[in-house]
Design a protein around this motif. Structure first.
Motif, PDB file in Angstrom:
ATOM      1  N   GLU A   9       0.535  -2.832   0.225  1.00  0.00           N
ATOM      2  CA  GLU A   9       0.331  -4.229  -0.193  1.00  0.00           C
ATOM      3  C   GLU A   9      -1.015  -4.419  -0.886  1.00  0.00           C
ATOM      4  O   GLU A   9      -1.089  -4.948  -1.974  1.00  0.00           O
ATOM      5  CB  GLU A   9       0.404  -5.162   1.028  1.00  0.00           C
ATOM      6  CG  GLU A   9       1.755  -5.256   1.665  1.00  0.00           C
ATOM      7  CD  GLU A   9       2.743  -6.072   0.852  1.00  0.00           C
ATOM      8  OE1 GLU A   9       2.324  -7.012   0.163  1.00  0.00           O
ATOM      9  OE2 GLU A   9       3.935  -5.761   0.925  1.00  0.00           O
ATOM     10  N   LYS A  10      -2.096  -3.963  -0.255  1.00  0.00           N
ATOM     11  CA  LYS A  10      -3.421  -4.212  -0.812  1.00  0.00           C
ATOM     12  C   LYS A  10      -3.772  -3.299  -1.983  1.00  0.00           C
ATOM     13  O   LYS A  10      -4.710  -3.565  -2.705  1.00  0.00           O
ATOM     14  CB  LYS A  10      -4.489  -4.138   0.270  1.00  0.00           C
ATOM     15  CG  LYS A  10      -4.564  -2.832   1.003  1.00  0.00           C
ATOM     16  CD  LYS A  10      -5.566  -2.914   2.136  1.00  0.00           C
ATOM     17  CE  LYS A  10      -5.503  -1.646   2.977  1.00  0.00           C
ATOM     18  NZ  LYS A  10      -6.348  -1.741   4.134  1.00  0.00           N
ATOM     19  N   SER A  12      -2.159  -2.965  -4.649  1.00  0.00           N
ATOM     20  CA  SER A  12      -1.725  -3.514  -5.930  1.00  0.00           C
ATOM     21  C   SER A  12      -2.884  -4.214  -6.650  1.00  0.00           C
ATOM     22  O   SER A  12      -2.843  -4.387  -7.856  1.00  0.00           O
ATOM     23  CB  SER A  12      -0.553  -4.471  -5.750  1.00  0.00           C
ATOM     24  OG  SER A  12      -0.927  -5.552  -4.958  1.00  0.00           O
ATOM     25  N   GLN A  74       5.566  -0.382  -7.179  1.00  0.00           N
ATOM     26  CA  GLN A  74       5.971  -1.224  -6.063  1.00  0.00           C
ATOM     27  C   GLN A  74       5.569  -0.607  -4.730  1.00  0.00           C
ATOM     28  O   GLN A  74       5.283   0.589  -4.647  1.00  0.00           O
ATOM     29  CB  GLN A  74       7.484  -1.432  -6.119  1.00  0.00           C
ATOM     30  CG  GLN A  74       7.923  -2.140  -7.384  1.00  0.00           C
ATOM     31  CD  GLN A  74       9.425  -2.283  -7.477  1.00  0.00           C
ATOM     32  OE1 GLN A  74      10.143  -2.191  -6.492  1.00  0.00           O
ATOM     33  NE2 GLN A  74       9.911  -2.506  -8.684  1.00  0.00           N
ATOM     34  N   HIS A  75       5.567  -1.459  -3.717  1.00  0.00           N
ATOM     35  CA  HIS A  75       5.231  -1.043  -2.358  1.00  0.00           C
ATOM     36  C   HIS A  75       6.073   0.179  -1.977  1.00  0.00           C
ATOM     37  O   HIS A  75       7.285   0.183  -2.152  1.00  0.00           O
ATOM     38  CB  HIS A  75       5.509  -2.206  -1.393  1.00  0.00           C
ATOM     39  CG  HIS A  75       5.071  -1.942  -0.003  1.00  0.00           C
ATOM     40  ND1 HIS A  75       5.911  -1.445   0.950  1.00  0.00           N
ATOM     41  CD2 HIS A  75       3.867  -2.095   0.589  1.00  0.00           C
ATOM     42  CE1 HIS A  75       5.258  -1.300   2.078  1.00  0.00           C
ATOM     43  NE2 HIS A  75       4.018  -1.692   1.890  1.00  0.00           N
TER      44      HIS A  75
END
Length: 126
Positions: A9-10, A12, A74-75
């Motif tokens: 998440e972080k 990105s 993407q994640h």
């Protein structure tokens, strides 16, 4: 030198660089790095700012978000970074299926190489 990371998440917004990679720089603190999609020397180079935090962490910061968006990272995607020793990274992208992603600019560059090679062969006297 090569290292890998998984998009979280972080990551990105900014991407942390491994401590061992930073040590390998041997005190050199580049302000910017250039990223490109691996196996495609003709594709776009992305300028990314390198930030050395006071807590000892090092990040790819400004410009990283644009790279993430451009390659639709993407994640959970798995990235392999290869450092060429000249402030450049070639990045291989693997998606959630663990298969390498193919991008249009890689195909365009391959076609350009073939075109240039065939043009050169046609102009070379026998």
């Amino acid at each position: 030198m090569e290292f890998f990371t998984i998009i979280l998440e972080k990551s990105s917004s900014r991407q942390v660089l491994p401590d061992n990679f930073v040590k390998m720089l041997d005190g050199h603190r580049p302000q910017n790095m250039k990223l490109r999609q691996a196996d495609n020397g003709l594709c776009k180079l992305w300028d990314v700012e390198v930030v050395f935090d006071t807590d000892g962490s090092t990040y790819l910061d400004r410009g990283w978000k644009q790279f993430v968006r451009a390659y639709d990272l993407q994640h959970g995607y798995f990235l392999v970074f290869r450092y060429d020793g000249n402030t450049r990274f070639a990045v291989k992208v693997f998606d959630m299926t663990m298969c390498r992603r193919r991008y249009q600019d890689a195909d365009d560059a391959s076609m350009l190489c073939l075109f240039l090679l065939s043009s050169w062969l046609c102009l070379t006297p026998i």
